[in-house]
Design an enzyme around this catalytic site. Sequence first.
Site, PDB file in Angstrom:
ATOM      1  N   GLN A 184       0.816  -1.222   0.000  1.00 57.28           N
ATOM      2  CA  GLN A 184       0.000   0.000   0.000  1.00 57.28           C
ATOM      3  C   GLN A 184       0.851   1.274   0.000  1.00 57.28           C
ATOM      4  OE1 GLN A 184      -3.311   0.155  -0.324  1.00 57.28           O
ATOM      5  NE2 GLN A 184      -3.794  -2.016  -0.081  1.00 57.28           N
ATOM      6  N   GLY A 205       1.403  -5.459  -8.213  1.00 57.59           N
ATOM      7  CA  GLY A 205       1.111  -4.711  -9.433  1.00 57.59           C
ATOM      8  C   GLY A 205      -0.191  -3.937  -9.419  1.00 57.59           C
ATOM      9  N   HIS A 206      -1.271  -4.614  -9.004  1.00 58.67           N
ATOM     10  CA  HIS A 206      -2.578  -3.980  -9.215  1.00 58.67           C
ATOM     11  C   HIS A 206      -2.892  -2.875  -8.211  1.00 58.67           C
ATOM     12  CE1 HIS A 206      -5.140  -6.192  -6.108  1.00 58.67           C
ATOM     13  NE2 HIS A 206      -3.985  -6.818  -6.021  1.00 58.67           N
ATOM     14  N   THR A 242       7.116 -20.176 -15.106  1.00 58.46           N
ATOM     15  CA  THR A 242       7.413 -19.400 -16.305  1.00 58.46           C
ATOM     16  C   THR A 242       7.069 -17.931 -16.079  1.00 58.46           C
ATOM     17  OG1 THR A 242       6.980 -21.309 -17.695  1.00 58.46           O
ATOM     18  CG2 THR A 242       6.839 -19.144 -18.759  1.00 58.46           C
ATOM     19  N   CYS A 332     -13.794 -10.569   4.579  1.00 57.73           N
ATOM     20  CA  CYS A 332     -14.454 -11.451   5.543  1.00 57.73           C
ATOM     21  C   CYS A 332     -14.075 -12.886   5.230  1.00 57.73           C
ATOM     22  CB  CYS A 332     -15.954 -11.264   5.521  1.00 57.73           C
ATOM     23  SG  CYS A 332     -16.652 -11.525   3.912  1.00 57.73           S
TER      24      CYS A 332
END
Length: 399
Positions: A184, A205-206, A242, A332
Amino acid sequence: MTAYLDHAATTPMLPEAVRVLTEQLARPGNPSSLHTAGRAARRVVEEAREQAAAALGARPSEVLWTSGGTEADNLAVKGLFWARRTHDPSRRRILVSAVEHHAVLDPAFWMAEHAGAELVLLPVDADGVLVVDALREELERNGAQAALLSVMWANNEVGALQPLDEVVALARRFGVPVHADAVQAVGQVPVDFAASGLDAMTVSGHKVGGPGGAGALLARRGLELTPVLHGGGQERGVRSGTLDAPLLASFAAALDEAVRRRPEHAARVGALRDDLVAGVQAAVPDAVLRGPADTARRLPANAHFTFPGCEGDSLLYLLDSAGVEASTGSACQAGVPRPSHVLLAMGVDEDDARGALRFSLGHTSTAADVDAALAALPGVVERARAAGLAGRPGAPVGA
Ligand SMILES: Cc1ncc(COP(=O)(O)O)c(C=O)c1O
Protein backbone atom coordinates in the site's frame (compact mmCIF):
# COMPACT_ATOMS: atom_id res chain seq x y z
CA MET A 1 -21.91 8.11 -12.57
CA THR A 2 -20.15 5.92 -10.06
CA ALA A 3 -17.71 7.25 -7.51
CA TYR A 4 -15.02 4.59 -7.12
CA LEU A 5 -13.41 5.08 -3.72
CA ASP A 6 -11.82 1.68 -3.24
CA HIS A 7 -8.38 2.14 -4.81
CA ALA A 8 -6.68 0.32 -1.93
CA ALA A 9 -8.50 -2.85 -3.05
CA THR A 10 -7.36 -2.33 -6.62
CA THR A 11 -6.76 0.72 -8.76
CA PRO A 12 -7.39 1.07 -12.50
CA MET A 13 -4.37 0.46 -14.69
CA LEU A 14 -2.34 3.50 -15.69
CA PRO A 15 -2.46 4.30 -19.43
CA GLU A 16 1.25 3.57 -19.84
CA ALA A 17 0.85 0.16 -18.20
CA VAL A 18 -2.05 -0.66 -20.55
CA ARG A 19 0.01 0.48 -23.55
CA VAL A 20 2.99 -1.69 -22.59
CA LEU A 21 0.80 -4.69 -21.83
CA THR A 22 -1.08 -4.53 -25.12
CA GLU A 23 2.11 -3.95 -27.07
CA GLN A 24 3.71 -7.04 -25.53
CA LEU A 25 0.76 -9.41 -25.37
CA ALA A 26 0.97 -10.87 -28.87
CA ARG A 27 4.74 -11.46 -28.75
CA PRO A 28 5.82 -15.09 -28.60
CA GLY A 29 8.59 -16.55 -26.50
CA ASN A 30 9.21 -18.08 -23.09
CA PRO A 31 11.91 -16.04 -21.31
CA SER A 32 13.67 -19.32 -20.44
CA SER A 33 13.87 -20.49 -24.07
CA LEU A 34 17.18 -20.17 -25.84
CA HIS A 35 15.97 -19.28 -29.34
CA THR A 36 15.56 -15.76 -30.65
CA ALA A 37 11.97 -15.29 -29.44
CA GLY A 38 12.91 -16.62 -26.00
CA ARG A 39 15.90 -14.30 -25.75
CA ALA A 40 13.71 -11.35 -26.78
CA ALA A 41 11.21 -12.23 -24.04
CA ARG A 42 14.09 -12.55 -21.56
CA ARG A 43 15.27 -9.09 -22.55
CA VAL A 44 11.80 -7.69 -21.83
CA VAL A 45 11.79 -9.35 -18.40
CA GLU A 46 15.28 -8.11 -17.55
CA GLU A 47 14.51 -4.56 -18.65
CA ALA A 48 11.40 -4.67 -16.51
CA ARG A 49 13.53 -5.88 -13.61
CA GLU A 50 15.90 -2.94 -14.06
CA GLN A 51 13.00 -0.49 -14.27
CA ALA A 52 11.29 -1.92 -11.17
CA ALA A 53 14.57 -1.94 -9.23
CA ALA A 54 15.30 1.68 -10.16
CA ALA A 55 11.81 2.77 -9.08
CA LEU A 56 12.21 1.07 -5.69
CA GLY A 57 15.85 1.85 -4.85
CA ALA A 58 16.98 -1.73 -5.31
CA ARG A 59 19.44 -3.62 -7.47
CA PRO A 60 17.97 -5.58 -10.38
CA SER A 61 19.31 -8.83 -8.89
CA GLU A 62 17.27 -8.14 -5.75
CA VAL A 63 13.93 -8.30 -7.60
CA LEU A 64 12.19 -11.70 -7.46
CA TRP A 65 9.05 -11.72 -9.59
CA THR A 66 5.96 -13.30 -8.08
CA SER A 67 2.27 -13.56 -8.95
CA GLY A 68 1.40 -10.72 -6.56
CA GLY A 69 1.61 -9.44 -3.03
CA THR A 70 0.15 -12.55 -1.43
CA GLU A 71 2.76 -14.83 -2.96
CA ALA A 72 5.60 -12.45 -2.10
CA ASP A 73 4.43 -12.27 1.52
CA ASN A 74 4.19 -16.07 1.72
CA LEU A 75 7.67 -16.44 0.26
CA ALA A 76 9.05 -13.94 2.75
CA VAL A 77 7.50 -15.52 5.84
CA LYS A 78 7.99 -19.17 4.92
CA GLY A 79 11.21 -18.76 2.96
CA LEU A 80 12.96 -16.73 5.65
CA PHE A 81 11.77 -19.03 8.42
CA TRP A 82 12.96 -22.22 6.74
CA ALA A 83 16.26 -20.69 5.64
CA ARG A 84 17.01 -19.44 9.15
CA ARG A 85 16.06 -22.72 10.78
CA THR A 86 18.42 -24.66 8.53
CA HIS A 87 21.35 -22.86 10.13
CA ASP A 88 19.97 -22.41 13.59
CA PRO A 89 17.09 -24.67 14.70
CA SER A 90 16.61 -22.62 17.87
CA ARG A 91 15.34 -19.68 15.80
CA ARG A 92 11.66 -20.59 15.81
CA ARG A 93 9.91 -17.36 16.61
CA ILE A 94 8.10 -15.44 13.86
CA LEU A 95 7.46 -11.85 14.93
CA VAL A 96 4.69 -9.99 13.10
CA SER A 97 2.68 -6.91 13.95
CA ALA A 98 -0.91 -7.64 14.93
CA VAL A 99 -2.18 -5.46 12.08
CA GLU A 100 -0.50 -7.24 9.17
CA HIS A 101 -2.51 -8.13 6.09
CA HIS A 102 -3.77 -11.71 6.04
CA ALA A 103 -1.16 -12.43 3.36
CA VAL A 104 1.46 -12.16 6.15
CA LEU A 105 -0.61 -13.18 9.18
CA ASP A 106 -2.05 -16.37 7.73
CA PRO A 107 1.28 -17.85 6.56
CA ALA A 108 2.66 -17.01 10.01
CA PHE A 109 -0.25 -18.81 11.71
CA TRP A 110 0.17 -21.68 9.25
CA MET A 111 3.85 -22.02 10.09
CA ALA A 112 2.95 -22.15 13.77
CA GLU A 113 0.44 -24.92 13.12
CA HIS A 114 2.42 -26.99 10.62
CA ALA A 115 6.11 -26.10 10.72
CA GLY A 116 7.07 -25.79 14.36
CA ALA A 117 7.12 -21.99 14.46
CA GLU A 118 6.17 -19.93 17.47
CA LEU A 119 4.08 -16.93 16.51
CA VAL A 120 4.56 -13.62 18.31
CA LEU A 121 1.96 -10.95 17.57
CA LEU A 122 3.39 -7.53 18.33
CA PRO A 123 0.93 -4.97 19.70
CA VAL A 124 -0.06 -1.66 18.14
CA ASP A 125 -1.33 1.53 19.76
CA ALA A 126 -4.79 3.09 19.35
CA ASP A 127 -3.68 4.59 15.99
CA GLY A 128 -2.63 1.20 14.63
CA VAL A 129 1.09 1.95 14.94
CA LEU A 130 3.48 -0.73 16.21
CA VAL A 131 4.50 -0.32 19.86
CA VAL A 132 8.27 -0.23 19.40
CA ASP A 133 8.92 -0.77 23.11
CA ALA A 134 7.09 -4.09 22.92
CA LEU A 135 9.31 -5.15 20.04
CA ARG A 136 12.40 -4.08 21.99
CA GLU A 137 11.30 -6.10 25.03
CA GLU A 138 10.56 -9.15 22.89
CA LEU A 139 13.97 -8.95 21.20
CA GLU A 140 15.81 -8.35 24.46
CA ARG A 141 14.11 -11.38 26.00
CA ASN A 142 13.95 -13.77 23.04
CA GLY A 143 15.98 -12.18 20.23
CA ALA A 144 18.23 -15.23 19.88
CA GLN A 145 15.17 -17.33 19.02
CA ALA A 146 13.74 -14.94 16.44
CA ALA A 147 13.72 -16.27 12.88
CA LEU A 148 12.23 -13.19 11.25
CA LEU A 149 10.26 -10.03 11.78
CA SER A 150 7.55 -8.75 9.45
CA VAL A 151 6.11 -5.25 9.88
CA MET A 152 4.17 -3.60 7.06
CA TRP A 153 5.24 -0.23 5.64
CA ALA A 154 1.67 1.09 5.75
CA ASN A 155 -1.53 -0.50 6.94
CA ASN A 156 -4.11 -1.22 4.27
CA GLU A 157 -7.15 -0.61 6.48
CA VAL A 158 -6.46 2.48 8.57
CA GLY A 159 -3.50 3.85 6.60
CA ALA A 160 -1.06 4.00 9.54
CA LEU A 161 2.60 4.29 8.56
CA GLN A 162 4.83 2.07 10.64
CA PRO A 163 8.10 3.11 12.34
CA LEU A 164 10.30 0.99 10.08
CA ASP A 165 13.52 2.90 10.78
CA GLU A 166 13.31 2.00 14.46
CA VAL A 167 12.19 -1.54 13.66
CA VAL A 168 15.12 -2.16 11.33
CA ALA A 169 17.65 -0.63 13.75
CA LEU A 170 16.41 -2.84 16.59
CA ALA A 171 16.25 -6.01 14.53
CA ARG A 172 19.81 -5.44 13.27
CA ARG A 173 21.11 -5.45 16.83
CA PHE A 174 19.73 -8.95 17.24
CA GLY A 175 20.59 -10.27 13.76
CA VAL A 176 16.95 -10.74 12.81
CA PRO A 177 15.97 -10.30 9.14
CA VAL A 178 13.15 -7.82 8.54
CA HIS A 179 10.47 -8.06 5.88
CA ALA A 180 8.02 -5.26 5.14
CA ASP A 181 4.85 -5.50 3.10
CA ALA A 182 5.00 -2.25 1.12
CA VAL A 183 1.98 -3.06 -1.08
CA GLN A 184 0.00 0.00 0.00
CA ALA A 185 2.96 2.33 0.48
CA VAL A 186 4.48 2.36 -3.00
CA GLY A 187 3.26 5.34 -5.01
CA GLN A 188 1.91 7.10 -1.91
CA VAL A 189 4.97 7.64 0.29
CA PRO A 190 8.68 7.50 -0.59
CA VAL A 191 9.87 3.88 -0.65
CA ASP A 192 13.57 3.16 -1.10
CA PHE A 193 14.59 -0.43 -0.46
CA ALA A 194 18.32 0.22 -0.05
CA ALA A 195 17.84 3.22 2.23
CA SER A 196 15.27 1.36 4.34
CA GLY A 197 17.79 -1.26 5.47
CA LEU A 198 15.13 -3.93 5.00
CA ASP A 199 16.08 -7.46 4.09
CA ALA A 200 12.94 -8.16 2.09
CA MET A 201 10.00 -6.14 0.82
CA THR A 202 6.73 -6.98 -0.94
CA VAL A 203 5.15 -5.01 -3.79
CA SER A 204 2.07 -5.72 -5.88
CA GLY A 205 1.11 -4.71 -9.43
CA HIS A 206 -2.58 -3.98 -9.21
CA LYS A 207 -2.21 -1.54 -6.30
CA VAL A 208 0.09 0.79 -8.26
CA GLY A 209 -1.75 0.96 -11.58
CA GLY A 210 -0.26 -2.20 -13.04
CA PRO A 211 -1.92 -5.49 -13.89
CA GLY A 212 -3.25 -8.00 -11.37
CA GLY A 213 -1.31 -11.24 -11.01
CA ALA A 214 2.09 -9.53 -10.94
CA GLY A 215 4.18 -8.70 -7.90
CA ALA A 216 7.67 -8.94 -6.51
CA LEU A 217 9.60 -9.75 -3.41
CA LEU A 218 12.73 -7.64 -3.13
CA ALA A 219 15.36 -9.68 -1.35
CA ARG A 220 18.66 -8.10 -0.38
CA ARG A 221 21.73 -9.69 -1.93
CA GLY A 222 22.92 -12.66 0.06
CA LEU A 223 19.59 -13.15 1.85
CA GLU A 224 18.79 -16.83 2.08
CA LEU A 225 15.25 -17.83 1.19
CA THR A 226 14.00 -21.39 0.99
CA PRO A 227 11.74 -21.76 -2.06
CA VAL A 228 8.01 -22.25 -1.56
CA LEU A 229 7.36 -23.19 -5.20
CA HIS A 230 9.52 -25.87 -6.80
CA GLY A 231 9.89 -26.48 -10.50
CA GLY A 232 11.93 -24.96 -13.30
CA GLY A 233 14.29 -23.06 -11.00
CA GLN A 234 13.52 -19.58 -12.31
CA GLU A 235 14.29 -16.46 -10.24
CA ARG A 236 17.59 -17.63 -8.69
CA GLY A 237 15.96 -21.00 -7.93
CA VAL A 238 13.78 -19.28 -5.34
CA ARG A 239 10.56 -18.93 -7.32
CA SER A 240 9.89 -21.44 -10.05
CA GLY A 241 7.36 -20.77 -12.77
CA THR A 242 7.41 -19.40 -16.31
CA LEU A 243 7.77 -15.63 -16.24
CA ASP A 244 5.08 -13.61 -17.99
CA ALA A 245 7.01 -11.01 -19.96
CA PRO A 246 4.03 -8.78 -20.95
CA LEU A 247 2.65 -8.71 -17.42
CA LEU A 248 6.02 -7.91 -15.85
CA ALA A 249 6.84 -5.21 -18.40
CA SER A 250 3.48 -3.60 -17.68
CA PHE A 251 3.96 -3.89 -13.92
CA ALA A 252 7.39 -2.24 -14.15
CA ALA A 253 6.00 0.57 -16.31
CA ALA A 254 3.31 1.19 -13.69
CA LEU A 255 5.85 1.19 -10.87
CA ASP A 256 8.02 3.66 -12.76
CA GLU A 257 5.12 6.01 -13.40
CA ALA A 258 3.57 5.69 -9.94
CA VAL A 259 6.89 6.47 -8.27
CA ARG A 260 7.77 9.34 -10.62
CA ARG A 261 4.36 10.95 -10.17
CA ARG A 262 4.19 10.25 -6.44
CA PRO A 263 4.87 13.75 -5.04
CA GLU A 264 2.13 15.45 -7.03
CA HIS A 265 -0.20 12.46 -6.74
CA ALA A 266 0.19 12.35 -2.95
CA ALA A 267 -0.46 16.09 -2.67
CA ARG A 268 -3.56 15.85 -4.88
CA VAL A 269 -5.17 12.82 -3.23
CA GLY A 270 -4.11 14.12 0.19
CA ALA A 271 -6.09 17.33 -0.41
CA LEU A 272 -9.11 15.33 -1.59
CA ARG A 273 -8.77 13.09 1.46
CA ASP A 274 -8.68 16.14 3.76
CA ASP A 275 -11.92 17.41 2.17
CA LEU A 276 -13.48 13.98 2.54
CA VAL A 277 -12.50 13.68 6.22
CA ALA A 278 -13.72 17.19 7.04
CA GLY A 279 -16.94 16.58 5.13
CA VAL A 280 -17.66 13.26 6.85
CA GLN A 281 -17.01 14.78 10.27
CA ALA A 282 -19.37 17.67 9.48
CA ALA A 283 -22.10 15.44 8.06
CA VAL A 284 -21.88 12.68 10.68
CA PRO A 285 -20.39 14.26 13.81
CA ASP A 286 -20.09 11.01 15.75
CA ALA A 287 -18.09 9.27 13.00
CA VAL A 288 -14.65 8.34 14.35
CA LEU A 289 -11.61 8.73 12.11
CA ARG A 290 -9.38 5.68 12.63
CA GLY A 291 -5.62 5.62 12.17
CA PRO A 292 -3.31 8.54 13.01
CA ALA A 293 -4.99 11.97 12.97
CA ASP A 294 -1.63 13.48 11.99
CA THR A 295 -1.65 13.33 8.20
CA ALA A 296 2.15 12.93 8.12
CA ARG A 297 1.73 9.57 9.82
CA ARG A 298 -0.85 8.07 7.48
CA LEU A 299 -1.27 7.27 3.80
CA PRO A 300 -2.49 10.30 1.84
CA ALA A 301 -5.16 8.32 -0.01
CA ASN A 302 -6.77 6.64 2.99
CA ALA A 303 -9.74 7.77 5.09
CA HIS A 304 -11.10 5.18 7.49
CA PHE A 305 -14.05 5.71 9.84
CA THR A 306 -16.22 3.81 12.22
CA PHE A 307 -19.86 4.84 12.44
CA PRO A 308 -21.39 4.01 15.83
CA GLY A 309 -24.52 1.85 15.66
CA CYS A 310 -23.94 0.90 12.03
CA GLU A 311 -22.91 -2.29 10.35
CA GLY A 312 -20.06 -1.70 7.88
CA ASP A 313 -21.55 -4.05 5.32
CA SER A 314 -24.87 -2.18 5.42
CA LEU A 315 -23.02 1.09 4.84
CA LEU A 316 -21.14 -0.49 1.96
CA TYR A 317 -24.25 -1.86 0.23
CA LEU A 318 -26.30 1.30 0.79
CA LEU A 319 -23.49 3.46 -0.55
CA ASP A 320 -23.13 1.11 -3.50
CA SER A 321 -26.79 1.56 -4.39
CA ALA A 322 -26.19 5.31 -4.23
CA GLY A 323 -23.32 4.90 -6.74
CA VAL A 324 -20.46 5.17 -4.25
CA GLU A 325 -18.02 2.26 -4.01
CA ALA A 326 -16.11 1.93 -0.75
CA SER A 327 -14.99 -0.93 1.50
CA THR A 328 -15.26 -2.09 5.07
CA GLY A 329 -11.46 -2.37 4.79
CA SER A 330 -11.19 -5.99 5.76
CA ALA A 331 -11.94 -9.17 3.92
CA CYS A 332 -14.45 -11.45 5.54
CA GLN A 333 -13.80 -15.11 6.08
CA ALA A 334 -15.94 -17.48 4.01
CA GLY A 335 -18.66 -14.87 3.58
CA VAL A 336 -19.01 -14.24 7.31
CA PRO A 337 -18.29 -10.64 8.26
CA ARG A 338 -16.12 -10.35 11.35
CA PRO A 339 -14.84 -7.22 13.01
CA SER A 340 -11.47 -6.31 11.59
CA HIS A 341 -8.44 -7.77 13.38
CA VAL A 342 -6.76 -4.41 12.79
CA LEU A 343 -9.41 -2.43 14.66
CA LEU A 344 -9.55 -5.00 17.46
CA ALA A 345 -5.75 -4.82 17.82
CA MET A 346 -6.11 -1.03 18.12
CA GLY A 347 -8.40 -1.57 21.10
CA VAL A 348 -11.66 -0.71 19.32
CA ASP A 349 -14.51 -2.69 20.84
CA GLU A 350 -16.34 -5.24 18.71
CA ASP A 351 -19.54 -3.25 18.21
CA ASP A 352 -17.69 -0.12 17.13
CA ALA A 353 -15.39 -2.19 14.91
CA ARG A 354 -18.42 -3.52 13.03
CA GLY A 355 -19.23 -0.03 11.78
CA ALA A 356 -16.04 0.30 9.73
CA LEU A 357 -15.88 1.98 6.36
CA ARG A 358 -12.75 2.72 4.33
CA PHE A 359 -12.58 5.23 1.52
CA SER A 360 -9.42 5.06 -0.55
CA LEU A 361 -8.52 7.45 -3.35
CA GLY A 362 -6.39 6.98 -6.43
CA HIS A 363 -5.21 8.42 -9.71
CA THR A 364 -8.71 8.61 -11.22
CA SER A 365 -10.30 10.21 -8.14
CA THR A 366 -11.87 13.65 -8.45
CA ALA A 367 -13.58 16.22 -6.24
CA ALA A 368 -16.86 14.98 -7.75
CA ASP A 369 -16.21 11.52 -6.23
CA VAL A 370 -15.72 13.09 -2.80
CA ASP A 371 -18.87 15.22 -3.25
CA ALA A 372 -20.87 12.14 -4.26
CA ALA A 373 -19.75 10.27 -1.13
CA LEU A 374 -20.53 13.25 1.10
CA ALA A 375 -23.96 13.73 -0.49
CA ALA A 376 -24.91 10.08 -0.02
CA LEU A 377 -23.42 9.47 3.42
CA PRO A 378 -25.88 11.15 5.84
CA GLY A 379 -28.89 9.26 4.41
CA VAL A 380 -26.93 6.03 4.23
CA VAL A 381 -25.78 6.30 7.85
CA GLU A 382 -29.32 7.05 8.97
CA ARG A 383 -30.67 3.96 7.19
CA ALA A 384 -27.82 1.76 8.40
CA ARG A 385 -28.45 2.95 11.95
CA ALA A 386 -32.16 2.21 11.65
CA ALA A 387 -31.25 -1.31 10.53
CA GLY A 388 -28.92 -1.46 13.54
CA LEU A 389 -26.58 -4.33 14.03
CA ALA A 390 -29.26 -6.90 13.17
CA GLY A 391 -29.57 -8.70 9.86
CA ARG A 392 -26.06 -8.23 8.61
CA PRO A 393 -25.62 -9.12 4.95
CA GLY A 394 -22.80 -11.56 4.29
CA ALA A 395 -21.42 -11.15 0.79
CA PRO A 396 -17.62 -11.16 0.55
CA VAL A 397 -15.82 -7.87 0.34
CA GLY A 398 -12.30 -7.51 -0.87
CA ALA A 399 -8.87 -6.40 0.24
C1 LIG B 1 -1.04 -4.68 2.59
C2 LIG B 1 -1.38 -5.73 1.57
N1 LIG B 1 -0.60 -6.80 1.46
C3 LIG B 1 -0.84 -7.76 0.56
C4 LIG B 1 -1.94 -7.70 -0.28
C5 LIG B 1 -2.16 -8.79 -1.27
O1 LIG B 1 -1.67 -8.43 -2.52
P1 LIG B 1 -2.18 -9.16 -3.86
O2 LIG B 1 -3.61 -8.76 -4.05
O3 LIG B 1 -1.28 -8.64 -4.94
O4 LIG B 1 -2.01 -10.63 -3.66
C6 LIG B 1 -2.80 -6.60 -0.18
C7 LIG B 1 -4.00 -6.52 -1.02
O5 LIG B 1 -5.09 -6.40 -0.56
C8 LIG B 1 -2.51 -5.58 0.77
O6 LIG B 1 -3.29 -4.51 0.91
